[in-house]
Design a protein around this motif. Structure first.
Motif, PDB file in Angstrom:
ATOM      1  N   TRP A   1       0.832  -1.212   0.000  1.00 48.09           N
ATOM      2  CA  TRP A   1       0.000   0.000   0.000  1.00 48.09           C
ATOM      3  C   TRP A   1       0.856   1.246   0.000  1.00 48.09           C
ATOM      4  CZ3 TRP A   1      -0.593   4.067   3.524  1.00 48.09           C
ATOM      5  CH2 TRP A   1      -1.655   4.931   3.259  1.00 48.09           C
ATOM      6  N   GLN A   2       0.458   2.225  -0.784  1.00 46.53           N
ATOM      7  CA  GLN A   2       1.142   3.508  -0.848  1.00 46.53           C
ATOM      8  C   GLN A   2       0.105   4.623  -0.742  1.00 46.53           C
ATOM      9  OE1 GLN A   2       4.375   4.129  -0.877  1.00 46.53           O
ATOM     10  NE2 GLN A   2       4.939   1.942  -0.948  1.00 46.53           N
ATOM     11  N   PRO A   3       0.375   5.628   0.099  1.00 47.93           N
ATOM     12  CA  PRO A   3      -0.586   6.733   0.208  1.00 47.93           C
ATOM     13  C   PRO A   3      -0.630   7.528  -1.095  1.00 47.93           C
ATOM     14  CG  PRO A   3       1.440   7.239   1.400  1.00 47.93           C
ATOM     15  CD  PRO A   3       1.551   5.811   0.969  1.00 47.93           C
TER      16      PRO A   3
ATOM     17  N   GLN B   1      -5.200  15.520  15.450  1.00 46.95           N
ATOM     18  CA  GLN B   1      -4.118  16.236  16.159  1.00 46.95           C
ATOM     19  C   GLN B   1      -2.877  16.347  15.294  1.00 46.95           C
ATOM     20  OE1 GLN B   1      -3.654  14.034  19.900  1.00 46.95           O
ATOM     21  NE2 GLN B   1      -4.532  15.784  21.003  1.00 46.95           N
ATOM     22  N   ALA B   2      -2.614  15.307  14.483  1.00 45.46           N
ATOM     23  CA  ALA B   2      -1.441  15.322  13.619  1.00 45.46           C
ATOM     24  C   ALA B   2      -1.689  16.103  12.323  1.00 45.46           C
ATOM     25  CB  ALA B   2      -1.030  13.885  13.282  1.00 45.46           C
ATOM     26  N   GLY B   3      -2.916  16.578  12.119  1.00 46.61           N
ATOM     27  CA  GLY B   3      -3.227  17.330  10.925  1.00 46.61           C
ATOM     28  C   GLY B   3      -3.297  16.466   9.674  1.00 46.61           C
ATOM     29  N   ILE B   4      -3.650  15.178   9.824  1.00 42.36           N
ATOM     30  CA  ILE B   4      -3.712  14.260   8.696  1.00 42.36           C
ATOM     31  C   ILE B   4      -5.172  14.053   8.299  1.00 42.36           C
ATOM     32  CG2 ILE B   4      -3.195  11.928   7.882  1.00 42.36           C
ATOM     33  CD1 ILE B   4      -0.933  11.811   9.926  1.00 42.36           C
ATOM     34  N   PRO B   5      -5.583  14.466   7.096  1.00 44.35           N
ATOM     35  CA  PRO B   5      -6.959  14.222   6.658  1.00 44.35           C
ATOM     36  C   PRO B   5      -7.216  12.722   6.535  1.00 44.35           C
ATOM     37  CG  PRO B   5      -5.859  15.829   5.241  1.00 44.35           C
ATOM     38  CD  PRO B   5      -4.793  15.204   6.075  1.00 44.35           C
ATOM     39  N   TRP B   6      -8.424  12.292   6.893  1.00 43.85           N
ATOM     40  CA  TRP B   6      -8.736  10.852   6.842  1.00 43.85           C
ATOM     41  C   TRP B   6     -10.215  10.685   6.537  1.00 43.85           C
ATOM     42  CZ3 TRP B   6     -12.013   8.503  10.540  1.00 43.85           C
ATOM     43  CH2 TRP B   6     -12.412   9.351  11.579  1.00 43.85           C
ATOM     44  N   ARG B   7     -10.517   9.461   6.139  1.00 40.00           N
ATOM     45  CA  ARG B   7     -11.917   9.130   5.855  1.00 40.00           C
ATOM     46  C   ARG B   7     -12.188   7.670   6.252  1.00 40.00           C
ATOM     47  NH1 ARG B   7     -12.008   5.973   1.243  1.00 40.00           N
ATOM     48  NH2 ARG B   7     -10.201   6.123  -0.123  1.00 40.00           N
TER      49      ARG B   7
ATOM     50  N   ALA C   1      -1.195  11.069  -3.013  1.00 33.41           N
ATOM     51  CA  ALA C   1      -1.046  12.489  -2.716  1.00 33.41           C
ATOM     52  C   ALA C   1      -2.393  13.204  -2.798  1.00 33.41           C
ATOM     53  CB  ALA C   1      -0.048  13.121  -3.689  1.00 33.41           C
ATOM     54  N   ASN C   2      -2.585  14.128  -1.841  1.00 31.68           N
ATOM     55  CA  ASN C   2      -3.770  14.996  -1.827  1.00 31.68           C
ATOM     56  C   ASN C   2      -5.081  14.217  -1.611  1.00 31.68           C
ATOM     57  OD1 ASN C   2      -2.091  17.244  -2.401  1.00 31.68           O
ATOM     58  ND2 ASN C   2      -2.196  16.761  -4.592  1.00 31.68           N
ATOM     59  N   GLU C   3      -4.997  12.997  -1.086  1.00 29.88           N
ATOM     60  CA  GLU C   3      -6.204  12.243  -0.773  1.00 29.88           C
ATOM     61  C   GLU C   3      -6.223  11.907   0.717  1.00 29.88           C
ATOM     62  OE1 GLU C   3      -7.054   8.813  -3.023  1.00 29.88           O
ATOM     63  OE2 GLU C   3      -7.029   9.841  -4.964  1.00 29.88           O
ATOM     64  N   PRO C   4      -7.402  11.953   1.338  1.00 22.64           N
ATOM     65  CA  PRO C   4      -7.485  11.606   2.766  1.00 22.64           C
ATOM     66  C   PRO C   4      -7.028  10.172   3.007  1.00 22.64           C
ATOM     67  CG  PRO C   4      -9.519  12.652   2.001  1.00 22.64           C
ATOM     68  CD  PRO C   4      -8.703  12.349   0.774  1.00 22.64           C
ATOM     69  N   LEU C   5      -6.465   9.939   4.175  1.00 25.94           N
ATOM     70  CA  LEU C   5      -5.999   8.614   4.544  1.00 25.94           C
ATOM     71  C   LEU C   5      -7.207   7.696   4.768  1.00 25.94           C
ATOM     72  CD1 LEU C   5      -3.531   6.829   5.434  1.00 25.94           C
ATOM     73  CD2 LEU C   5      -4.075   7.562   7.771  1.00 25.94           C
ATOM     74  N   PRO C   6      -7.308   6.593   4.026  1.00 26.04           N
ATOM     75  CA  PRO C   6      -8.428   5.667   4.263  1.00 26.04           C
ATOM     76  C   PRO C   6      -8.168   4.845   5.534  1.00 26.04           C
ATOM     77  CG  PRO C   6      -7.004   4.818   2.530  1.00 26.04           C
ATOM     78  CD  PRO C   6      -6.458   6.179   2.899  1.00 26.04           C
TER      79      PRO C   6
END
Length: 207
Positions: free
Chosen positions: A172-174, A201-207, A176-181
């Motif tokens: 798996w590779q994140p 808190q870490a400022g990481i967008p997620w879904r 770019a510019n997409e929320p963390l699944p």
């Protein structure tokens, strides 16, 4: 000297107040009113000639006499229930609620070991969220529950500490510019809330 038998219903009410630390929760659990719970406790205290519960607008706690009486009250109720059970042919039932975060592949083996100790015991397992299981326990629908710790509860016993971590497949590779699944249990889920809080808190967008 006590020359009359105790009211077992009043004793059971006292035990519920002591275990839950709340007249309100004791009333809800016993499906009655708070005034009825208070009245039963007062009658028991008058019968024993001592104060069992110290109650203020801010807290509910056992008196010194209450602490001493609690162990005996539990044993009294236990023996009473056993005496009733001995007069019936019905198998005793143990209903256990287990959080879906706790239940694992070793569960069937554990049930088999319990059954081997008492083949006449009917064991029923319910798996669900910690919050739902605690509500069922408070309604006396479950004998005991194994759940994740809830900060608002102090009537349980710590049996293990959990370790949490982040996991992903090797390839798996994140993007770019997409929320963390993030894959978690559906709401309500304490682990999902915890994970979301850490990511926020870490400022990481997620879904």
């Amino acid at each position: 000297m006590i020359d009359r038998p105790l009211d077992l219903d009043a004793v059971r009410t006292f035990v519920k107040i002591a275990e839950l630390g709340s007249f309100t929760q004791a009333a809800e659990t016993m499906q009655t009113t708070q005034s009825t719970v208070s009245l039963k406790l007062k009658r028991l205290e008058k019968r024993l000639g001592c104060q069992l519960i110290e109650r203020t607008p801010r807290y509910v706690q056992l008196s010194a006499q209450g602490v001493t009486f609690l162990e005996h009250a539990r044993e009294l109720l236990k023996q009473h229930d056993h005496a009733l059970a001995s007069l019936t042919n019905a198998r005793q039932r143990l209903t256990i609620g287990i959080s879906d975060h706790v239940a694992g592949p070793e569960l069937p083996m554990l049930i088999a070991r319990m059954n081997a100790q008492d083949p006449e015991l009917l064991i029923e397992i319910r798996i669900g969220s910690s919050g739902d299981l605690l509500k069922s326990f408070d309604r006396q629908e479950l004998n005991t529950v194994i759940v994740r710790q809830h900060e608002s509860r102090e009537d349980g016993k710590l049996i293990a500490n959990e370790k949490f971590g982040w996991f992903a497949s090797q390839d798996w590779q994140p993007r770019a510019n997409e929320p963390l699944p993030v894959a978690t249990m559906p709401e309500p889920c304490g682990v999902r809330v915890m994970a979301g809080h850490l990511l926020d808190q870490a400022g990481i967008p997620w879904r």
